[in-house]
Structures are given as C-alpha cells and as structure tokens.
Design an enzyme around this catalytic site. Structure first.
Site, mmCIF file in Angstrom:
data_model
loop_
_atom_site.group_PDB
_atom_site.id
_atom_site.type_symbol
_atom_site.label_atom_id
_atom_site.label_comp_id
_atom_site.label_asym_id
_atom_site.label_seq_id
_atom_site.Cartn_x
_atom_site.Cartn_y
_atom_site.Cartn_z
ATOM 1 N N GLU A 1 -4.228 11.696 -1.450
ATOM 2 C CA GLU A 1 -4.135 10.499 -1.393
ATOM 3 C C GLU A 1 -4.828 9.636 0.582
ATOM 4 O O GLU A 1 -5.114 8.600 0.438
ATOM 5 C CB GLU A 1 -2.818 9.989 -1.307
ATOM 6 N N ASP B 1 -0.604 14.358 -3.645
ATOM 7 C CA ASP B 1 0.567 13.285 -3.308
ATOM 8 C C ASP B 1 0.792 14.162 -2.696
ATOM 9 O O ASP B 1 2.227 14.699 -2.589
ATOM 10 C CB ASP B 1 1.089 12.431 -4.161
ATOM 11 N N THR C 1 6.512 7.648 0.078
ATOM 12 C CA THR C 1 6.144 7.800 2.011
ATOM 13 C C THR C 1 7.582 6.864 2.123
ATOM 14 O O THR C 1 7.992 6.285 3.312
ATOM 15 C CB THR C 1 4.760 7.125 2.480
ATOM 16 N N ASP D 1 -0.511 9.420 -7.804
ATOM 17 C CA ASP D 1 0.938 9.118 -7.507
ATOM 18 C C ASP D 1 1.067 10.027 -9.442
ATOM 19 O O ASP D 1 2.206 10.717 -9.364
ATOM 20 C CB ASP D 1 1.318 7.810 -8.070
HETATM 21 C C1 IPD Z 1 3.922 4.888 -4.358
HETATM 22 C C2 IPD Z 1 5.351 5.360 -4.566
HETATM 23 C C3 IPD Z 1 6.641 4.106 -5.376
HETATM 24 C C4 IPD Z 1 5.532 3.497 -6.176
HETATM 25 C C5 IPD Z 1 4.421 2.412 -5.941
HETATM 26 C C6 IPD Z 1 2.969 3.875 -5.421
HETATM 27 P P1 IPD Z 1 3.218 5.806 -1.799
HETATM 28 O O1 IPD Z 1 3.558 5.247 -3.291
HETATM 29 O O2 IPD Z 1 5.051 6.625 -5.551
HETATM 30 O O3 IPD Z 1 7.480 4.546 -6.221
HETATM 31 O O4 IPD Z 1 6.396 2.354 -7.206
HETATM 32 O O5 IPD Z 1 3.739 2.391 -6.557
HETATM 33 O O6 IPD Z 1 2.438 3.585 -4.382
HETATM 34 O O7 IPD Z 1 2.495 5.461 -1.675
HETATM 35 O O8 IPD Z 1 4.537 6.908 -1.632
HETATM 36 O O9 IPD Z 1 2.245 7.597 -2.574
#
Ligand code: IPD
Length: 270
Positions: free
Chosen positions: A76, A92, A97, A219
C-alpha cells in the site's frame, strides 16, 4: 475465481513466508506502537498514513525478499508491479489505519501470495484481538489453528452485514445512502474499519456478509482467500470475480438475494 495449478510444496512455502512476515509486522505495529505516532494525510483529509505503516511494510518486504528474492511485491505504501506469471505478494502493512491512529481495536496486517493472478496463500494478523487468520488454496481457512467453515446462513432479514466507506467525501455520502436504503431489510450493519478483518469475520461467522466498493487489492488480497476457503462466495457486487472496485462476500445460498438488495439500493459502481 480460477484455481491455479500450484505445487503443494510451493503453496506451503508461501504460507510459511506469509506467516513469518505478517507475524513480525503485527508484533512491530501492536507491540512497539510509539507514543509519538507520526500521522500524515494521503488521498483526502481523512486518509492517513503513519510512520508505523511505512515501518511495517519495510519489514514485510525485507522478510519476503530474503526468502523469495525473485517474487514481485506490491504494498500500500511503496507500490510495486504485479507479474502475470509467477508469484506476486500483496501487502497491507496496516489495514484499518484509522483504527490504528485512534488506538481502536481491529486493525490488521495482511500478507497474501498470488500465483498467476490467483490467491494461493494468505495471512491476516489481527493483533488487538489476538487472532491470526490463514488460508491456502484448497487447504482451508484457519483462525489460531482452528478450521473455519461457514454454517447455514440466516434469512436475509436476519443477516448482520459489514461494509466500509471510502475516503472520498462524495463516495462516502453515496455509500451512506445505500446503507440507509438496505437497513430495514437486514438485521443490522457493522462498520469495523478494516476490510481484511471484515472478510475474515465472514469466514469466522462474526458477520454474515461483507460488501464494499472502491477498495484496493492490498485491502482484499488476503482476506478474500480466508473467506473463500471457509466456504463463502466472494464475488463482485454485480456478479463475476471480485475486484477492488466491488466485492461481496457471503454464504453462497444468500448471495443472489443480497446482491439484488444492494443493486436495487444503488451499491454498484459508486
Ligand atoms: C481501509 C479499510 C476500511 C475500508 C477502506 C479502506 P486502510 O483501508 O480497509 O475498512 O472501508 O475502504 O481503504 O486505508 O486503512 O488501509
């Protein structure tokens, strides 16, 4: 998704590398969380990256590169390029985060090995709950060594459905409207904050289904194999193979009904 023809010894090796890398990174982010977390923004004011996301990804990359130097690695934070043939790792370093920034439980490290474009081995470490999810193709899904297998699904009206929201304000607003539209037809909604954990929660029966639009492969790449190997159908909301833009994970006997509900609510292609 298609089943790749992969030597069982290679599958076992990839799972072992994933376990080592995800476990070391989870220990780093959870066990060595600094008091002075550095937080920066990425795609929007609510999309964060911390110094620990970067350290975690660097650690995972070092472990993979030491054990599998010829493989492609895509993470990521530092990107990378997939290979159509051979092994590609999707990393990831902290999924969820926002949870991590708030010291809220339920963030994860996800490390997945794909061969010829198909998931083969995956580990999702959820350190705040002390759960290590793992799966390898046709060899089942596990949580802390216990086999995961979906039970009989409840009727749609009794389903607990997880989802997530993207970082773009306009997309979030549309995603909220979809939730408002389906809420009367299901048991309830959960928004836990980490897609990898949501997919593993489908596998473990902690929710009955999960859908989201607008994710990235890092993800999804690990958690989807855990869900599939536990017996879930993991598809795009519109049908066909899952993709970052659209994923629906659910017991195969309820997928069609939930898909209809989501499509009627306008969940496709938000
Ligand atoms: C996010 C998480 C979240 C989801 C977001 C993602 P990140 O990933 O998985 O649950 O709803 O769409 O972007 O940014 O925390 O790696």
């Amino acid at each position: 998704m298609a089943t790749p023809d992969v030597d069982p010894d290679l599958t076992a090796e990839l799972l072992d590398v994933a376990l080592q890398a995800a476990s070391a990174a989870a220990e780093l982010v959870h066990g060595s969380r600094p008091a002075d977390l550095t937080v920066e923004t990425k795609s929007s004011a609510t999309d964060h990256v911390t110094n620990m996301d970067r350290s975690s990804e660097a650690l995972v990359r070092r472990i993979i590169q030491r054990r599998r130097p010829a493989d492609a690695v895509i993470g990521e934070e530092d990107g990378g390029t997939a290979t159509d043939t051979g092994v590609t790792w999707w990393v990831d370093p902290i999924d969820g985060t926002t949870n991590y920034v708030y010291d809220h439980p339920g963030y994860a490290v996800s490390v997945a090995a794909w061969v010829d474009g198909q998931p083969v081995a995956a580990v999702v470490e959820d350190p705040t709950h002390g759960r290590t999810y793992s799966a390898s193709r046709d060899m089942g899904a596990f949580c802390n060594g216990e086999r995961l297998q979906l039970g009989a699904p409840p009727p749609l009206s009794q389903m607990l459905v997880a989802t997530g929201f993207g970082y773009d304000p306009a997309r979030r607003s549309n995603q909220g409207q979809v939730v408002a539209s389906i809420l009367a037809d299901i048991r309830d909604i959960r928004r836990m904050g980490a897609a990898a954990v949501d997919l593993c929660s489908v596998a473990a029966g902690r929710v009955d289904a999960y859908y989201e639009v607008g994710l990235s492969w890092w993800d999804l790449a690990g958690g989807l194999l855990v869900a599939m190997e536990a017996g879930a159908a993991v598809e795009a909301i519109e049908g066909g193979p899952p993709r970052p833009g659209s994923v629906l994970a659910c017991h195969p006997d309820r997928t069609a009904e939930l898909r209809d509900l989501l499509l009627t609510a306008g969940a496709s292609g938000l």
